[in-house]
Design an enzyme around this catalytic site. Structure first.
Site, short mmCIF file in Angstrom:
data_model
loop_
_atom_site.label_atom_id
_atom_site.label_comp_id
_atom_site.label_asym_id
_atom_site.label_seq_id
_atom_site.Cartn_x
_atom_site.Cartn_y
_atom_site.Cartn_z
N GLY A 1 -45.79 58.33 12.80
CA GLY A 1 -45.21 59.18 13.69
C GLY A 1 -46.18 60.20 14.28
N ASN B 1 -37.11 65.67 15.92
CA ASN B 1 -37.71 64.80 17.14
C ASN B 1 -36.84 63.82 17.46
OD1 ASN B 1 -38.76 61.82 16.73
ND2 ASN B 1 -38.81 62.84 14.64
N GLY C 1 -37.88 58.53 19.79
CA GLY C 1 -37.49 57.16 20.31
C GLY C 1 -38.36 56.08 20.55
N PHE C 2 -39.45 56.14 19.83
CA PHE C 2 -40.44 55.18 19.30
C PHE C 2 -41.32 54.69 20.70
CE2 PHE C 2 -37.96 52.03 16.16
CZ PHE C 2 -38.13 53.22 15.23
N SER D 1 -34.88 54.84 11.89
CA SER D 1 -34.93 55.88 12.58
C SER D 1 -33.73 56.23 13.47
CB SER D 1 -35.95 55.59 13.70
OG SER D 1 -35.84 56.54 14.59
N ASN E 1 -33.27 57.86 16.05
CA ASN E 1 -33.44 57.91 17.35
C ASN E 1 -33.51 56.77 18.30
OD1 ASN E 1 -33.79 60.80 17.21
ND2 ASN E 1 -35.71 60.40 16.34
N THR E 2 -33.11 55.47 17.72
CA THR E 2 -32.90 54.15 18.44
C THR E 2 -31.66 53.77 17.95
OG1 THR E 2 -35.43 53.53 18.27
CG2 THR E 2 -33.66 51.82 18.70
N LYS F 1 -38.67 51.41 5.09
CA LYS F 1 -38.49 52.91 5.18
C LYS F 1 -36.89 53.01 5.17
CE LYS F 1 -40.42 56.86 7.24
NZ LYS F 1 -41.48 57.48 8.18
N ASN G 1 -37.13 58.55 5.84
CA ASN G 1 -37.02 58.74 7.09
C ASN G 1 -36.47 60.31 7.52
OD1 ASN G 1 -37.77 58.58 10.16
ND2 ASN G 1 -37.19 56.36 9.73
N THR G 2 -36.40 60.80 8.66
CA THR G 2 -35.78 62.06 9.12
C THR G 2 -34.16 61.90 8.98
OG1 THR G 2 -35.61 61.24 11.57
CG2 THR G 2 -37.61 62.47 10.82
#
Length: 342
Positions: free
Chosen positions: A65, A113, A116-117, A178, A180-181, A220, A249-250
């Site tokens: 990241g 955050n 989104g990669f 993640s 965010n995806t 992960k 991860n987050t």
């Protein structure tokens, strides 16, 4: 020095400040005299670790990241990290989510955050990874699927990423966690994860024979899995000879966070995540015994938290948010504290 510089950086949008930092580190890493100076300023004492058949100068790595596109890893290596995990890298270039998408919560020692990669794409990143690199630099690559790739096609995308980075990386991490995806976390569910890992492990073994080297593979995982979901994921991981787990991860949780920006969507990293990540690491080590390498990540800042994570069963740790708040001496000062406690 960083304490004086930090207020100036904080006047900037977080993503702008981050991009500037990467540019400076990229420049320093490309100029040997400046790189040597940075090493002298921040080089820590060695605290060697052997894991996954690799030799690490110390257990403290930089989490994925921070250097998504492998632009600044040479400069980052001068800060004393025992390893650097690049990415998350997607097969095809993509811009990620609209800005703003990165937020500081300094009172909580946290970041949110929803990147989104954003990625330059696998081929561009691979070109920045030479076959030979400076001695002592261990590089991992964190791989994720493109946003517009359906879950049923994710296996082929991860396969292509594996093939591209196998000759380049010291280890590879499959990012299925993640927040965010959209839909990505469903790949942690046991049926989907088993199917994915079965294919990747088979291809990994073929590539190892061709390349004449071991290729450690890690997964992960999310801190938001229930206990049962975590055990199901671990069963899939252990059934397919995966070398290790990056935990974690987050998080989507906002427990213990007081900053007004806590309402922003995205994954939370930093100090509020520490206790949950620590619990996940303990669970993994208790379930898996010594068979898995565990990289502990989430809220690790300073020697006491690092020691707690290692004592919980992590072989290695990674920092990200700590680098933002504690600055470039974070590895040196943490290792100094660890060595005093050992």
């Amino acid at each position: 020095m960083y304490v004086r510089l930090r207020p100036l950086l904080y006047r900037l949008d977080p993503e702008t400040a981050h991009a500037m930092t990467l540019q400076v580190l990229r420049l320093i890493g490309s100029l040997p005299p400046l790189a040597s100076l940075l090493k002298r300023l921040f080089a820590p004492n060695d605290l060697p670790v052997q894991a996954m058949g690799l030799a690490f100068t110390n257990p403290i790595g930089l989490a994925a990241g921070f250097d998504k596109d492998a632009r600044a890893w040479r400069g980052l290596a001068c800060l004393g990290f025992g390893h650097i995990e690049l990415g998350t890298v997607t097969l095809r270039p993509q811009p990620g989510n609209p800005r703003p998408r990165l937020f500081r919560l300094p009172e909580d020692g946290a970041l949110i955050n929803r990147m989104g990669f954003p990625s330059a794409g696998a081929l561009a990143v691979a070109e920045r990874l030479p076959a030979r690199r400076p001695r002592g630099v261990v590089l991992g690559v964190n791989m994720g699927k493109n946003r517009d790739t359906p879950l049923e096609d994710a296996e082929q995308e991860y396969m292509h990423l594996l093939e591209i980075f196998a000759p380049k990386a010291d280890f590879l991490t499959i990012n299925v966690s993640s927040p965010n995806t959209e839909g990505l976390r469903r790949l942690q569910e046991r049926p989907q994860l088993e199917h994915l890992l079965r294919s990747l492990d088979g291809r990994r073994r073929e590539l190892e024979k061709t390349l004449g080297k071991r290729l450690p593979l890690l997964v992960k995982l999310s801190p938001d899995l229930t206990h049962e979901e975590l055990l199901q994921a671990l069963e899939a991981i252990m059934a397919h000879d995966v070398d290790g787990v990056v935990a974690t991860n987050t998080t989507l949780s906002r427990s213990g966070v007081t900053h007004p920006l806590a309402v922003e969507q995205g994954g939370l990293s930093g100090l509020p995540l520490f206790e949950r990540s620590l619990q996940v690491v303990r669970t993994i080590r208790s379930y898996a015994g010594a068979s898995l390498t565990i990289i502990g990540v989430g809220g690790i800042q300073g020697a006491p938290r690092t020691k707690a994570m290692l004592d919980a069963g992590a072989n290695l740790v990674q920092v990200y948010t700590a680098l933002v708040y504690a600055g470039p001496a974070v590895v040196r000062t943490t290792l100094k504290g660890l060595l005093r406690e050992c």
